[in-house]
Design an enzyme around this catalytic site. Sequence first.
Site, PDB file in Angstrom:
ATOM      1  N   TYR A 135     -22.417  -8.235   9.543  1.00  0.00           N
ATOM      2  CA  TYR A 135     -22.787  -9.630   9.832  1.00  0.00           C
ATOM      3  C   TYR A 135     -24.255  -9.758  10.221  1.00  0.00           C
ATOM      4  O   TYR A 135     -24.843 -10.821  10.097  1.00  0.00           O
ATOM      5  CB  TYR A 135     -21.914 -10.201  10.962  1.00  0.00           C
ATOM      6  CG  TYR A 135     -20.481 -10.502  10.558  1.00  0.00           C
ATOM      7  CD1 TYR A 135     -19.986 -10.154   9.305  1.00  0.00           C
ATOM      8  CD2 TYR A 135     -19.618 -11.132  11.432  1.00  0.00           C
ATOM      9  CE1 TYR A 135     -18.686 -10.415   8.946  1.00  0.00           C
ATOM     10  CE2 TYR A 135     -18.304 -11.404  11.079  1.00  0.00           C
ATOM     11  CZ  TYR A 135     -17.847 -11.037   9.827  1.00  0.00           C
ATOM     12  OH  TYR A 135     -16.550 -11.301   9.475  1.00  0.00           O
ATOM     13  N   LYS A 190     -12.562   2.188   8.647  1.00  0.00           N
ATOM     14  CA  LYS A 190     -12.304   2.426   7.226  1.00  0.00           C
ATOM     15  C   LYS A 190     -13.042   3.715   6.882  1.00  0.00           C
ATOM     16  O   LYS A 190     -13.886   3.764   5.976  1.00  0.00           O
ATOM     17  CB  LYS A 190     -12.798   1.204   6.416  1.00  0.00           C
ATOM     18  CG  LYS A 190     -12.346   1.174   4.975  1.00  0.00           C
ATOM     19  CD  LYS A 190     -10.868   0.866   4.781  1.00  0.00           C
ATOM     20  CE  LYS A 190     -10.490   0.987   3.323  1.00  0.00           C
ATOM     21  NZ  LYS A 190      -9.041   0.955   3.076  1.00  0.00           N
ATOM     22  N   ASP A 222      -6.624  -1.428   6.818  1.00  0.00           N
ATOM     23  CA  ASP A 222      -5.553  -2.002   5.991  1.00  0.00           C
ATOM     24  C   ASP A 222      -4.192  -1.727   6.630  1.00  0.00           C
ATOM     25  O   ASP A 222      -3.319  -2.602   6.708  1.00  0.00           O
ATOM     26  CB  ASP A 222      -5.619  -1.488   4.544  1.00  0.00           C
ATOM     27  CG  ASP A 222      -5.990  -0.014   4.447  1.00  0.00           C
ATOM     28  OD1 ASP A 222      -6.368   0.587   5.466  1.00  0.00           O
ATOM     29  OD2 ASP A 222      -5.895   0.544   3.336  1.00  0.00           O
ATOM     30  N   ASP A 246     -13.083  -9.670  13.453  1.00  0.00           N
ATOM     31  CA  ASP A 246     -13.036 -11.102  13.145  1.00  0.00           C
ATOM     32  C   ASP A 246     -11.687 -11.429  12.506  1.00  0.00           C
ATOM     33  O   ASP A 246     -10.977 -12.361  12.898  1.00  0.00           O
ATOM     34  CB  ASP A 246     -14.189 -11.401  12.167  1.00  0.00           C
ATOM     35  CG  ASP A 246     -14.420 -12.884  11.964  1.00  0.00           C
ATOM     36  OD1 ASP A 246     -13.708 -13.684  12.585  1.00  0.00           O
ATOM     37  OD2 ASP A 246     -15.307 -13.231  11.160  1.00  0.00           O
ATOM     38  N   ASP A 250      -7.944 -12.980  14.590  1.00  0.00           N
ATOM     39  CA  ASP A 250      -7.311 -14.245  14.207  1.00  0.00           C
ATOM     40  C   ASP A 250      -5.863 -14.018  13.803  1.00  0.00           C
ATOM     41  O   ASP A 250      -4.984 -14.825  14.098  1.00  0.00           O
ATOM     42  CB  ASP A 250      -8.068 -14.910  13.050  1.00  0.00           C
ATOM     43  CG  ASP A 250      -9.151 -15.842  13.558  1.00  0.00           C
ATOM     44  OD1 ASP A 250      -9.583 -15.652  14.714  1.00  0.00           O
ATOM     45  OD2 ASP A 250      -9.555 -16.758  12.815  1.00  0.00           O
TER      46      ASP A 250
END
Length: 356
Positions: A135, A190, A222, A246, A250
């Site tokens: 980001y 990851k 994942d 992020d 959520d």
Amino acid sequence: MKIAILPGDGIGPEITAQAVRVLNALGESFEMEQAEVGGAGYAAHGHPLPPATLALAKSADAVLFGAVGDYKYDTLERALRPEQAILGLRKELGLFANLRPAILYPELAGASTLKPEVVSGLDILIIRELTGDIYFGKPRGVRECPDGPFKGEREGFDTMRYAESEIRRIAHVAFQAAQKRGKRVTSVDKANVLETFQFWRDIVTDVHKEYGDVELEHMYVDNAAMQLVRAPKKFDVIVTGNMFGDILSDCAAMLTGSIGMLPSASLDANNKGLYEPSHGSAPDIAGKGIANPLATILSAAMMLRYSLDKAGQADRIEAAVKQVLAQGLRTPDIYEAGTTKVGTEEMGNAVVNALR
Ligand code: NAD
């Protein structure tokens, strides 16, 4: 101890007022000072984060934040929009660790989209690194593709990067938070595909050597997404980077089904923090006296635990919230048949009474 109170816009002032009442009912001598932020800051001083508000936030030991944003400010240039206040505060205060608990009180198990037996009693904490990762990594942009099968075409690109100290400090936050909870950390990465996250895994493993009382598990993102929906209760603390956090935070928030219940904290390197509900300013219900103040009240409890070193008082507030839910009191967003519908202030009253 000084607390900056920044109510903001929409339902912000209504819900923050109830959290302040709860803090006042604890019998502590906090110094609380209030200032305008967001649309209210723009209306009063021409900027969403007025200099006096920023100075107050910097001088305080902790910040209790309501919410910002109102449709009437959507036509302002981006730099003056209410939402810039929260980004500015994160940057100016160096808030790199975002803590989001996802708690599902057994009384509200029906509000989740998952089966009650999968989520009832859920109590996990997601810790998201907030100021690094893809980001913020540079270089980034749109350019002429320099190589490969698409050489010469236009391409968009971003840069994923994490410095060692950035990983170390978020790992410390996670292990220390776990010490105050179930003593288990799942680091989500990851590492099988990304160099950045193999490095992340190595550094988290190294920091873990300082925390012999905490169990560490590594999990690919994942798989973590799958496990969050399959068996969320197996987690205690999840720590991860900005982008994965992020998305996962959520997802975890929605497991509980009720946005009006979820607190959050954003911390700096010295555990100074900004505490706010996970929801926004809800302009659709502002001024109606029906907003759920519990996410903000629970944010105040997090503030006591993480920034003000008063875990006992945090426990008291959380127990009081459990008690009012057990009594069957519900604001409209969490109302179910057979419970008692109450407004914002009545809910605040009930928590204050439960504390006493
Ligand atoms: P929102 O979270 O404000 O509202 C989404 C829905 O949830 C609405 O129906 C609202 O009525 C309901 N809701 C939210 N909080 C509630 C509560 N405590 N009790 C009962 N119901 C509640 O999200 P949105 O509608 O997408 O955004 C509204 C404004 O809030 C926008 O201007 C947005 O930019 C801003 N926003 C601010 C923050 C923040 O201050 N950190 C975060 C998200 C959105």
